[in-house]
Design a protein around this motif. Structure first.
Motif, PDB file in Angstrom:
ATOM      1  N   GLU A 271      -9.627  -6.256  32.407  1.00  0.00           N
ATOM      2  CA  GLU A 271      -8.796  -5.351  32.931  1.00  0.00           C
ATOM      3  C   GLU A 271      -9.132  -5.322  34.578  1.00  0.00           C
ATOM      4  O   GLU A 271      -8.860  -4.357  35.409  1.00  0.00           O
ATOM      5  N   ARG A 272     -10.244  -6.176  34.873  1.00  0.00           N
ATOM      6  CA  ARG A 272     -10.576  -6.432  36.179  1.00  0.00           C
ATOM      7  C   ARG A 272      -9.522  -7.165  37.123  1.00  0.00           C
ATOM      8  O   ARG A 272      -9.383  -6.654  38.189  1.00  0.00           O
ATOM      9  N   VAL A 273      -8.872  -8.129  36.555  1.00  0.00           N
ATOM     10  CA  VAL A 273      -7.727  -8.974  37.200  1.00  0.00           C
ATOM     11  C   VAL A 273      -6.369  -8.342  36.796  1.00  0.00           C
ATOM     12  O   VAL A 273      -6.216  -8.302  35.585  1.00  0.00           O
TER      13      VAL A 273
ATOM     14  N   GLU B 289     -10.038 -16.784  41.207  1.00  0.00           N
ATOM     15  CA  GLU B 289     -10.111 -16.157  39.863  1.00  0.00           C
ATOM     16  C   GLU B 289      -8.816 -15.649  38.926  1.00  0.00           C
ATOM     17  O   GLU B 289      -8.697 -16.096  38.087  1.00  0.00           O
ATOM     18  N   THR B 290      -7.947 -15.574  39.959  1.00  0.00           N
ATOM     19  CA  THR B 290      -6.506 -15.265  39.189  1.00  0.00           C
ATOM     20  C   THR B 290      -5.769 -16.344  38.600  1.00  0.00           C
ATOM     21  O   THR B 290      -5.096 -16.461  37.637  1.00  0.00           O
TER      22      THR B 290
ATOM     23  N   TYR C 158     -18.436 -21.999  36.192  1.00  0.00           N
ATOM     24  CA  TYR C 158     -18.826 -20.579  36.236  1.00  0.00           C
ATOM     25  C   TYR C 158     -19.673 -20.431  35.152  1.00  0.00           C
ATOM     26  O   TYR C 158     -20.710 -19.543  35.583  1.00  0.00           O
TER      27      TYR C 158
ATOM     28  N   LEU D  11      -8.186 -10.799  29.248  1.00  0.00           N
ATOM     29  CA  LEU D  11      -9.134 -11.568  29.300  1.00  0.00           C
ATOM     30  C   LEU D  11     -10.133 -11.418  30.443  1.00  0.00           C
ATOM     31  O   LEU D  11     -11.434 -11.598  30.126  1.00  0.00           O
ATOM     32  N   SER D  12      -9.897 -10.622  31.484  1.00  0.00           N
ATOM     33  CA  SER D  12     -10.763 -10.266  32.540  1.00  0.00           C
ATOM     34  C   SER D  12     -11.314  -8.938  32.431  1.00  0.00           C
ATOM     35  O   SER D  12     -12.060  -8.489  33.066  1.00  0.00           O
TER      36      SER D  12
ATOM     37  N   VAL E  78      -3.980 -11.775  30.917  1.00  0.00           N
ATOM     38  CA  VAL E  78      -5.245 -11.864  31.985  1.00  0.00           C
ATOM     39  C   VAL E  78      -5.864 -10.592  32.245  1.00  0.00           C
ATOM     40  O   VAL E  78      -6.954 -10.757  32.270  1.00  0.00           O
ATOM     41  N   SER E  79      -5.083  -9.608  32.143  1.00  0.00           N
ATOM     42  CA  SER E  79      -5.827  -8.311  32.219  1.00  0.00           C
ATOM     43  C   SER E  79      -6.959  -8.245  31.056  1.00  0.00           C
ATOM     44  O   SER E  79      -7.898  -7.772  31.193  1.00  0.00           O
TER      45      SER E  79
ATOM     46  N   TYR F  50      -7.752 -18.924  37.516  1.00  0.00           N
ATOM     47  CA  TYR F  50      -8.518 -19.511  36.120  1.00  0.00           C
ATOM     48  C   TYR F  50      -7.957 -18.575  34.997  1.00  0.00           C
ATOM     49  O   TYR F  50      -7.662 -19.129  34.168  1.00  0.00           O
ATOM     50  N   PHE F  51      -7.624 -17.241  35.574  1.00  0.00           N
ATOM     51  CA  PHE F  51      -7.219 -16.456  34.215  1.00  0.00           C
ATOM     52  C   PHE F  51      -5.780 -16.478  33.837  1.00  0.00           C
ATOM     53  O   PHE F  51      -5.622 -16.585  32.673  1.00  0.00           O
TER      54      PHE F  51
END
Length: 104
Positions: free
Chosen positions: A32-34, A3-4, A87, A29-30, A26-27, A6-7
């Protein structure tokens, strides 16, 4: 693809970014999950560069330190698009609405 990864590739899809901007994107786009730590990011950037997914787009000196900006290569863009399809297909398997399970 992790996942990291990908983002990280997704963060670069609209043009070159330097490390801190990649972390922020990245934060975002995700949702703030990643959240990438600096060390994790630069390890990933080295790995993605070696794999041919990204390349250094530019390098400048800022406050006495080298600031590199990275961009997707055609190979990286293809890998990102293929993973997005994976995905999307996986998401179709699980409905997003709750269904009530009734005993038989």
């Amino acid at each position: 693809m992790r996942e990291t990864t990908y983002f990280t590739l997704a963060a670069l899809q609209h043009g070159p970014l330097h490390g801190y901007a990649i972390i922020q994107r990245v934060s975002e786009l995700s949702g703030e999950r990643v959240r990438l730590a600096t060390g994790t990011l630069y390890t990933a950037l080295d790995r993605l560069t070696t794999a041919g997914h990204i390349r250094v787009a530019s390098e400048e000196i800022v406050n006495g330190r080298a600031r590199r900006s990275y961009e997707l290569t055609p190979h990286g863009r293809t890998a990102l698009q293929e993973q997005a399809r994976v995905y999307a297909e996986a998401a179709r398997i699980v409905p997003l609405t709750r269904s009530v399970v009734r005993p038989a």
